[in-house]
Design a protein around this motif. Structure first.
Motif, PDB file in Angstrom:
ATOM      1  N   ALA A 159       0.431  25.629  -7.826  1.00  0.00           N
ATOM      2  CA  ALA A 159       1.840  25.236  -7.822  1.00  0.00           C
ATOM      3  C   ALA A 159       2.732  26.311  -8.426  1.00  0.00           C
ATOM      4  CB  ALA A 159       2.003  23.919  -8.582  1.00  0.00           C
ATOM      5  N   SER A 160       2.187  27.153  -9.270  1.00  0.00           N
ATOM      6  CA  SER A 160       2.965  28.245  -9.866  1.00  0.00           C
ATOM      7  C   SER A 160       3.445  29.244  -8.824  1.00  0.00           C
ATOM      8  CB  SER A 160       2.136  28.971 -10.931  1.00  0.00           C
ATOM      9  OG  SER A 160       0.937  29.490 -10.366  1.00  0.00           O
ATOM     10  N   SER A 161       2.849  29.214  -7.628  1.00  0.00           N
ATOM     11  CA  SER A 161       3.275  30.086  -6.534  1.00  0.00           C
ATOM     12  C   SER A 161       4.555  29.587  -5.878  1.00  0.00           C
ATOM     13  CB  SER A 161       2.176  30.181  -5.472  1.00  0.00           C
ATOM     14  OG  SER A 161       2.014  28.925  -4.809  1.00  0.00           O
ATOM     15  N   GLY A 162       4.889  28.299  -6.110  1.00  0.00           N
ATOM     16  CA  GLY A 162       6.037  27.698  -5.435  1.00  0.00           C
ATOM     17  C   GLY A 162       5.715  27.145  -4.071  1.00  0.00           C
ATOM     18  N   VAL A 163       4.452  27.229  -3.662  1.00  0.00           N
ATOM     19  CA  VAL A 163       4.055  26.844  -2.309  1.00  0.00           C
ATOM     20  C   VAL A 163       3.570  25.402  -2.245  1.00  0.00           C
ATOM     21  CG1 VAL A 163       2.414  27.358  -0.443  1.00  0.00           C
ATOM     22  CG2 VAL A 163       3.553  29.216  -1.640  1.00  0.00           C
ATOM     23  N   THR A 164       3.008  24.886  -3.331  1.00  0.00           N
ATOM     24  CA  THR A 164       2.433  23.545  -3.332  1.00  0.00           C
ATOM     25  C   THR A 164       3.048  22.684  -4.438  1.00  0.00           C
ATOM     26  OG1 THR A 164       0.619  24.328  -4.755  1.00  0.00           O
ATOM     27  CG2 THR A 164       0.221  24.295  -2.375  1.00  0.00           C
TER      28      THR A 164
ATOM     29  N   ARG B 159       0.872  -1.171   0.000  1.00  0.00           N
ATOM     30  CA  ARG B 159       0.000   0.000   0.000  1.00  0.00           C
ATOM     31  C   ARG B 159       0.912   1.226   0.000  1.00  0.00           C
ATOM     32  NH1 ARG B 159      -4.317   0.160   4.499  1.00  0.00           N
ATOM     33  NH2 ARG B 159      -5.452   1.380   2.935  1.00  0.00           N
ATOM     34  N   ILE B 160       0.783   2.035  -1.022  1.00  0.00           N
ATOM     35  CA  ILE B 160       1.716   3.139  -1.254  1.00  0.00           C
ATOM     36  C   ILE B 160       1.037   4.464  -0.928  1.00  0.00           C
ATOM     37  CG2 ILE B 160       3.111   4.347  -2.967  1.00  0.00           C
ATOM     38  CD1 ILE B 160       3.291   1.669  -4.500  1.00  0.00           C
ATOM     39  N   LEU B 161       1.696   5.269  -0.096  1.00  0.00           N
ATOM     40  CA  LEU B 161       1.228   6.615   0.212  1.00  0.00           C
ATOM     41  C   LEU B 161       2.077   7.624  -0.554  1.00  0.00           C
ATOM     42  CD1 LEU B 161      -0.382   8.754   1.788  1.00  0.00           C
ATOM     43  CD2 LEU B 161       1.289   8.496   3.650  1.00  0.00           C
ATOM     44  N   ILE B 162       1.427   8.453  -1.348  1.00  0.00           N
ATOM     45  CA  ILE B 162       2.074   9.581  -2.019  1.00  0.00           C
ATOM     46  C   ILE B 162       1.748  10.828  -1.214  1.00  0.00           C
ATOM     47  CG2 ILE B 162       2.199  10.956  -4.123  1.00  0.00           C
ATOM     48  CD1 ILE B 162       1.312   8.456  -5.674  1.00  0.00           C
ATOM     49  N   LYS B 163       2.787  11.496  -0.723  1.00  0.00           N
ATOM     50  CA  LYS B 163       2.594  12.634   0.195  1.00  0.00           C
ATOM     51  C   LYS B 163       3.100  13.930  -0.452  1.00  0.00           C
ATOM     52  CE  LYS B 163       2.275  15.104   4.009  1.00  0.00           C
ATOM     53  NZ  LYS B 163       2.794  16.384   3.428  1.00  0.00           N
ATOM     54  N   PRO B 164       2.198  14.693  -1.108  1.00  0.00           N
ATOM     55  CA  PRO B 164       2.595  16.002  -1.636  1.00  0.00           C
ATOM     56  C   PRO B 164       2.639  17.046  -0.522  1.00  0.00           C
ATOM     57  CG  PRO B 164       0.277  15.623  -2.049  1.00  0.00           C
ATOM     58  CD  PRO B 164       0.798  14.379  -1.358  1.00  0.00           C
ATOM     59  N   ASN B 165       2.968  18.266  -0.879  1.00  0.00           N
ATOM     60  CA  ASN B 165       2.983  19.378   0.067  1.00  0.00           C
ATOM     61  C   ASN B 165       1.874  20.356  -0.317  1.00  0.00           C
ATOM     62  OD1 ASN B 165       5.227  22.129   0.870  1.00  0.00           O
ATOM     63  ND2 ASN B 165       3.698  21.153   2.137  1.00  0.00           N
ATOM     64  N   ILE B 166       0.839  20.425   0.521  1.00  0.00           N
ATOM     65  CA  ILE B 166      -0.256  21.375   0.307  1.00  0.00           C
ATOM     66  C   ILE B 166      -0.458  22.121   1.620  1.00  0.00           C
ATOM     67  CG2 ILE B 166      -2.598  21.710  -0.579  1.00  0.00           C
ATOM     68  CD1 ILE B 166      -2.525  18.842  -1.649  1.00  0.00           C
ATOM     69  N   THR B 167       0.435  23.037   1.915  1.00  0.00           N
ATOM     70  CA  THR B 167       0.337  23.799   3.157  1.00  0.00           C
ATOM     71  C   THR B 167      -0.887  24.704   3.136  1.00  0.00           C
ATOM     72  OG1 THR B 167       2.741  23.784   3.296  1.00  0.00           O
ATOM     73  CG2 THR B 167       1.587  25.349   4.708  1.00  0.00           C
ATOM     74  N   VAL B 168      -1.091  25.370   2.000  1.00  0.00           N
ATOM     75  CA  VAL B 168      -2.257  26.222   1.786  1.00  0.00           C
ATOM     76  C   VAL B 168      -2.761  25.958   0.373  1.00  0.00           C
ATOM     77  CG1 VAL B 168      -1.554  28.036   3.397  1.00  0.00           C
ATOM     78  CG2 VAL B 168      -0.809  28.151   1.022  1.00  0.00           C
TER      79      VAL B 168
ATOM     80  N   PHE C 263      -7.487  19.463  -3.011  1.00  0.00           N
ATOM     81  CA  PHE C 263      -7.354  18.321  -3.918  1.00  0.00           C
ATOM     82  C   PHE C 263      -8.106  18.593  -5.219  1.00  0.00           C
ATOM     83  CE2 PHE C 263      -6.675  14.955  -0.349  1.00  0.00           C
ATOM     84  CZ  PHE C 263      -5.302  15.061  -0.485  1.00  0.00           C
ATOM     85  N   GLN C 264      -9.307  19.139  -5.104  1.00  0.00           N
ATOM     86  CA  GLN C 264     -10.124  19.414  -6.283  1.00  0.00           C
ATOM     87  C   GLN C 264      -9.548  20.558  -7.121  1.00  0.00           C
ATOM     88  OE1 GLN C 264     -12.826  17.758  -7.409  1.00  0.00           O
ATOM     89  NE2 GLN C 264     -12.794  16.296  -5.712  1.00  0.00           N
ATOM     90  N   GLU C 265      -9.209  21.645  -6.458  1.00  0.00           N
ATOM     91  CA  GLU C 265      -8.842  22.866  -7.179  1.00  0.00           C
ATOM     92  C   GLU C 265      -7.420  22.832  -7.732  1.00  0.00           C
ATOM     93  OE1 GLU C 265      -9.664  26.156  -4.595  1.00  0.00           O
ATOM     94  OE2 GLU C 265     -11.852  25.851  -4.711  1.00  0.00           O
ATOM     95  N   LEU C 266      -6.543  22.018  -7.146  1.00  0.00           N
ATOM     96  CA  LEU C 266      -5.140  21.994  -7.575  1.00  0.00           C
ATOM     97  C   LEU C 266      -4.820  20.821  -8.501  1.00  0.00           C
ATOM     98  CD1 LEU C 266      -3.391  23.026  -4.220  1.00  0.00           C
ATOM     99  CD2 LEU C 266      -4.199  24.487  -6.087  1.00  0.00           C
TER     100      LEU C 266
ATOM    101  N   GLY D  12      -2.221  11.439   0.026  1.00  0.00           N
ATOM    102  CA  GLY D  12      -2.677  11.929   1.318  1.00  0.00           C
ATOM    103  C   GLY D  12      -1.932  13.154   1.790  1.00  0.00           C
ATOM    104  N   GLU D  13      -2.645  14.035   2.482  1.00  0.00           N
ATOM    105  CA  GLU D  13      -2.041  15.259   3.015  1.00  0.00           C
ATOM    106  C   GLU D  13      -2.894  15.788   4.145  1.00  0.00           C
ATOM    107  OE1 GLU D  13       0.168  17.043   3.858  1.00  0.00           O
ATOM    108  OE2 GLU D  13       0.661  18.710   2.525  1.00  0.00           O
ATOM    109  N   GLY D  14      -2.246  16.543   5.045  1.00  0.00           N
ATOM    110  CA  GLY D  14      -2.946  17.159   6.167  1.00  0.00           C
ATOM    111  C   GLY D  14      -2.468  18.568   6.415  1.00  0.00           C
ATOM    112  N   GLY D  15      -2.458  19.397   5.390  1.00  0.00           N
ATOM    113  CA  GLY D  15      -1.936  20.757   5.516  1.00  0.00           C
ATOM    114  C   GLY D  15      -2.858  21.693   6.271  1.00  0.00           C
ATOM    115  N   GLY D  16      -2.539  22.969   6.208  1.00  0.00           N
ATOM    116  CA  GLY D  16      -3.235  23.974   6.995  1.00  0.00           C
ATOM    117  C   GLY D  16      -4.399  24.633   6.282  1.00  0.00           C
ATOM    118  N   CYS D  17      -5.085  23.895   5.401  1.00  0.00           N
ATOM    119  CA  CYS D  17      -6.217  24.452   4.674  1.00  0.00           C
ATOM    120  C   CYS D  17      -7.275  23.370   4.521  1.00  0.00           C
ATOM    121  CB  CYS D  17      -5.771  24.963   3.297  1.00  0.00           C
ATOM    122  SG  CYS D  17      -5.114  23.667   2.207  1.00  0.00           S
ATOM    123  N   ASP D  18      -8.321  23.662   3.768  1.00  0.00           N
ATOM    124  CA  ASP D  18      -9.338  22.663   3.443  1.00  0.00           C
ATOM    125  C   ASP D  18      -8.731  21.742   2.387  1.00  0.00           C
ATOM    126  OD1 ASP D  18     -11.448  21.167   2.423  1.00  0.00           O
ATOM    127  OD2 ASP D  18     -12.890  22.808   2.576  1.00  0.00           O
TER     128      ASP D  18
END
Length: 284
Positions: free
Chosen positions: A49-54, A36-45, A90-93, A79-85
């Motif tokens: 991705a063009s912002s360099g933040v995600t 079972r493989i977990l892919i963990k991106p960075n979605i702080t907010v 997931f939908q918008e990015l 999977g991710e647990g950042g500081g936003c909804d």
């Protein structure tokens, strides 16, 4: 100890470069069809991705394509647990789109059940509450961004990206961060594959700063070695970032250039000194 291979690729095609990086790392040797493989991106907010933040969804897609082509993973979870909804992000990015395309499951760790995990030989933190999904996965593919940070960590790369595996609250991590994050590494377990999304970096802070068009992907099986190279690309010297140096001293990975086999352009060719962040107390 063998030298850790770290790959630097230049370009902007996230799908192609992530796929090629996993090929060169021989990812099929550390993954299996049954895991079972977990892919963990960075979605702080929830920022593009063009912002360099995600993390770019294209990097996740390159990983998913590789896994599909090689028949790896009984189940694959993003999977991710950042500081936003996170569900909305997931939908918008674009993560929901690639998950549906490749049959991966999305996991919002902010809504996941917490599981207490003890740390063996802790430095400062005896246990952590991890999202249950994290504890139920066999392999972790870590996909952080290339960013500086306002806190004690100075940079946010592979090791710090593991903070998103915790359930809320997470602000306690920023106290004695250099030691606490190494305890978190022990609790989560080794990330088998690490790809730092440096297509657009971020200077001046992890959220409030400016994007930098670095056009890089940094990949390694060793998260500490990957962080060592990522920090060097941003202009930090060897041993300057406390948690990276300490991880090397404790044998959690390679943090010395003598222990790293760099494949691709030399650091001098890709170094882009990022504007450092001003230290601030964080409440994420």
């Amino acid at each position: 100890m063998d030298r850790a291979v770290v790959i630097i690729q230049q370009g902007t095609d996230g799908v192609k470069m992530a796929y090629q990086a996993l090929q060169e790392l021989r990812a099929q040797e550390v993954l299996s069809p049954e895991c079972r493989i977990l892919i963990k991106p960075n979605i702080t907010v929830n920022k593009p991705a063009s912002s360099g933040v995600t993390t770019h969804a294209s990097v996740v897609e390159g990983v998913l394509l590789f896994l599909r082509d090689h028949g790896l993973g009984e189940e694959v979870i993003i999977g991710e647990g950042g500081g936003c909804d996170i569900s909305r992000a997931f939908q918008e990015l674009g993560f929901a789109r690639v998950a549906q395309k490749y049959g991966a499951r999305l996991a919002n760790f902010n809504r996941d059940e917490g599981v207490s995990v003890r740390v063996r030989n802790p430095l400062v933190q005896q246990e952590f509450t991890l999202a249950r999904t994290v504890t139920e996965c066999d392999c972790l593919i870590n996909l952080p961004c290339l960013k500086v940070h306002n806190g004690e960590s100075q940079v946010t790369l592979c090791m710090k990206n593991l903070m998103g595996c915790l359930t809320r609250p997470r602000a306690f991590m920023h106290r004695e961060f250099n030691h606490r994050v190494l305890d978190l590494m022990r609790a989560v377990g080794h990330s088998e594959l690490n790809l730092i999304d440096g297509f657009v970096g971020h200077e001046g802070g992890e959220i409030h700063g400016d994007p930098v068009g670095t056009e890089l992907l940094i990949a390694s099986r060793d998260p500490v070695a990957a962080d060592t190279v990522g920090a060097a690309v941003m202009g930090f010297g060897e041993g300057e970032v406390g948690h990276i140096a300490l991880a090397g001293e404790l044998g959690l990975g390679r943090a010395s250039w003598e222990e790293i086999e760099l494949r691709g352009p030399a650091i001098e060719q890709v170094r882009h000194p990022f504007r450092r962040a001003r230290f601030a107390r964080l409440r994420w």
